[in-house]
Design a protein around this motif. Structure first.
Motif, mmCIF file in Angstrom:
data_model
loop_
_atom_site.group_PDB
_atom_site.id
_atom_site.type_symbol
_atom_site.label_atom_id
_atom_site.label_comp_id
_atom_site.label_asym_id
_atom_site.label_seq_id
_atom_site.Cartn_x
_atom_site.Cartn_y
_atom_site.Cartn_z
ATOM 1 N N GLU A 285 47.895 7.673 1.926
ATOM 2 C CA GLU A 285 48.152 8.855 2.772
ATOM 3 C C GLU A 285 46.900 9.696 2.922
ATOM 4 O OE1 GLU A 285 52.913 9.303 1.716
ATOM 5 O OE2 GLU A 285 51.439 10.534 0.662
ATOM 6 N N PHE B 183 53.669 8.768 9.237
ATOM 7 C CA PHE B 183 53.077 7.731 8.387
ATOM 8 C C PHE B 183 54.001 7.414 7.205
ATOM 9 C CE2 PHE B 183 49.875 6.224 5.225
ATOM 10 C CZ PHE B 183 49.382 5.157 5.950
ATOM 11 N N ARG B 184 54.629 8.456 6.672
ATOM 12 C CA ARG B 184 55.563 8.245 5.555
ATOM 13 C C ARG B 184 56.819 7.509 6.033
ATOM 14 N NH1 ARG B 184 54.731 14.071 2.564
ATOM 15 N NH2 ARG B 184 53.065 13.365 1.195
ATOM 16 N N LEU C 150 56.899 5.239 8.281
ATOM 17 C CA LEU C 150 56.564 3.816 8.404
ATOM 18 C C LEU C 150 56.872 3.076 7.105
ATOM 19 C CD1 LEU C 150 53.077 3.753 10.202
ATOM 20 C CD2 LEU C 150 55.253 3.043 11.132
ATOM 21 N N ALA C 151 56.612 3.733 5.966
ATOM 22 C CA ALA C 151 56.881 3.106 4.673
ATOM 23 C C ALA C 151 58.371 3.079 4.389
ATOM 24 C CB ALA C 151 56.152 3.863 3.576
ATOM 25 N N GLU D 277 60.908 2.977 6.526
ATOM 26 C CA GLU D 277 61.647 2.035 7.377
ATOM 27 C C GLU D 277 61.665 0.640 6.777
ATOM 28 O OE1 GLU D 277 60.466 2.030 11.493
ATOM 29 O OE2 GLU D 277 60.668 4.206 11.564
ATOM 30 N N ARG E 189 53.430 -1.997 7.233
ATOM 31 C CA ARG E 189 53.168 -1.256 8.469
ATOM 32 C C ARG E 189 52.087 -0.197 8.257
ATOM 33 N NH1 ARG E 189 58.864 0.186 11.374
ATOM 34 N NH2 ARG E 189 59.493 -1.918 11.861
ATOM 35 N N GLN E 190 52.157 0.459 7.104
ATOM 36 C CA GLN E 190 51.155 1.495 6.806
ATOM 37 C C GLN E 190 49.759 0.896 6.749
ATOM 38 O OE1 GLN E 190 52.264 3.640 3.240
ATOM 39 N NE2 GLN E 190 53.194 5.250 4.447
#
Lengths: 154, 169
Positions: free
Chosen positions: A28, A145-146, A148-149, A151, B35-36
């Protein structure tokens, strides 16, 4: 002189970041560093246009350019990381205090080193509006961005 | 400031074709990362391109300009986006090949040469316009540094992760 001051500031900011207990993961932090750098580089296209677009009447020393680049690509993004890490602490008053101190640091930095941060003169109101948009954008992108993790975990 | 041709020419076609092919390849390759991680690698590519085009191009260096206009335009932004998948491919191929202690040295060297060749193509297409004595081989140390930094990303953010957290199909 200005480069020496900027490098000392860089050292302080980087070490503050190293010492700070991180509330975000390294992924992050890296993500935020990249998006904040890209956003700042694009945002400076208009105020720093004389430097960017080969204006023959504009003279700028190599030392000044190096200070500008250090501010743009190291100090501003790391200040953003510091602030966003701190705002993750729970509690409305803590978060409000972090946001206010961040705004103050941003305004003071832009005003004190104007020629090597934003290059041209910008009013306090415009800088404040920019900071609010910029800070909200960084928090929103971090949230995405968080997500994305998350999901992937579902 | 001179304003050049803004119609679609070889440079815009180069950006469109390279960008579309790169993103299609990225989409169809078997997934190996979260994905990240994928998103971060795309950002690394975009960041490197944005950083150098906004550093080497500015006063007092002024070593090259990008595309047809002296100011930042849509095609410049699209060229930054176009660079994204190449960091992904760089890391992706490294995870696929068999490695020993010296592999990274040859791998980075080969990619630096490929990058220079691609830059030469882009220069021929009119994406880059060199100025003030800048020559294409000046880009070699830049490629070596950015590819090494991308390799550091692989070492610290992907290789160090527990295997169960990575995607393998």
């Amino acid at each position: 002189m200005i480069l020496a001051v900027t490098l000392c500031l860089t050292w302080i900011v980087v070490n503050l970041f190293v010492m700070l207990p991180k509330k975000m993961s390294w992924e992050e932090n890296l993500f935020l560093f990249l998006v904040s750098s890209i956003t700042i580089m694009f945002a400076l296209l208009i105020p720093a246009k004389r430097m960017y677009f080969d204006d023959p009447g504009y003279k700028y020393s190599l030392e000044g350019t190096m200070a500008f680049l250090t501010n743009r690509n190291i100090i501003f993004p790391i200040l953003t990381l510091l602030s966003v890490n701190l705002i993750q602490y729970r509690g409305f008053w803590k978060q409000a205090l972090v946001a206010l101190v961040s705004l103050f640091v941003f305004l003071a930095f832009c005003r004190l080193e104007e020629k090597h941060t934003i290059v041209s003169s910008i009013s306090l109101l415009q800088l404040t509006v920019f900071f609010i948009f910029y800070y909200s954008l960084m928090l929103s992108l971090l949230k995405c961005f968080r997500l994305l993790a998350e999901e992937r975990k579902v | 400031m001179s304003f050049k041709d803004t119609t679609i020419n070889s440079n815009e076609l180069f950006i469109i074709i390279t960008g579309v092919l790169a993103y299609l390849l990225l989409f169809f390759l078997p997934k190996r990362f979260t994905r990240q991680q994928t998103f971060t690698m795309l950002l690394i590519g975009g960041y490197i391109s944005t950083f150098f085009d906004n550093t080497v191009c500015i006063h007092p260096f002024n070593y090259y300009s990008v595309n047809d206009t002296p100011f930042m335009d849509f095609w410049d932004i699209l060229s930054f986006v176009m660079f994204g998948p190449f960091s992904y491919f760089f890391v992706y191929a490294y995870t696929v090949i068999r490695k020993n202690r010296t592999t990274y040295f040859f791998y980075i060297s080969i990619w630096a040469l490929i990058s220079m060749f691609t830059e030469a193509l882009a220069w021929h297409a009119g994406v880059y316009h060199y100025k003030n004595g800048y020559q294409i081989f000046f880009s070699l140390p830049i490629y070596l540094i950015v590819l090494t930094l991308t390799m550091c990303y692989y070492q610290f953010f992907i290789k160090k992760q527990p295997r169960k957290n990575r995607l393998h199909k």
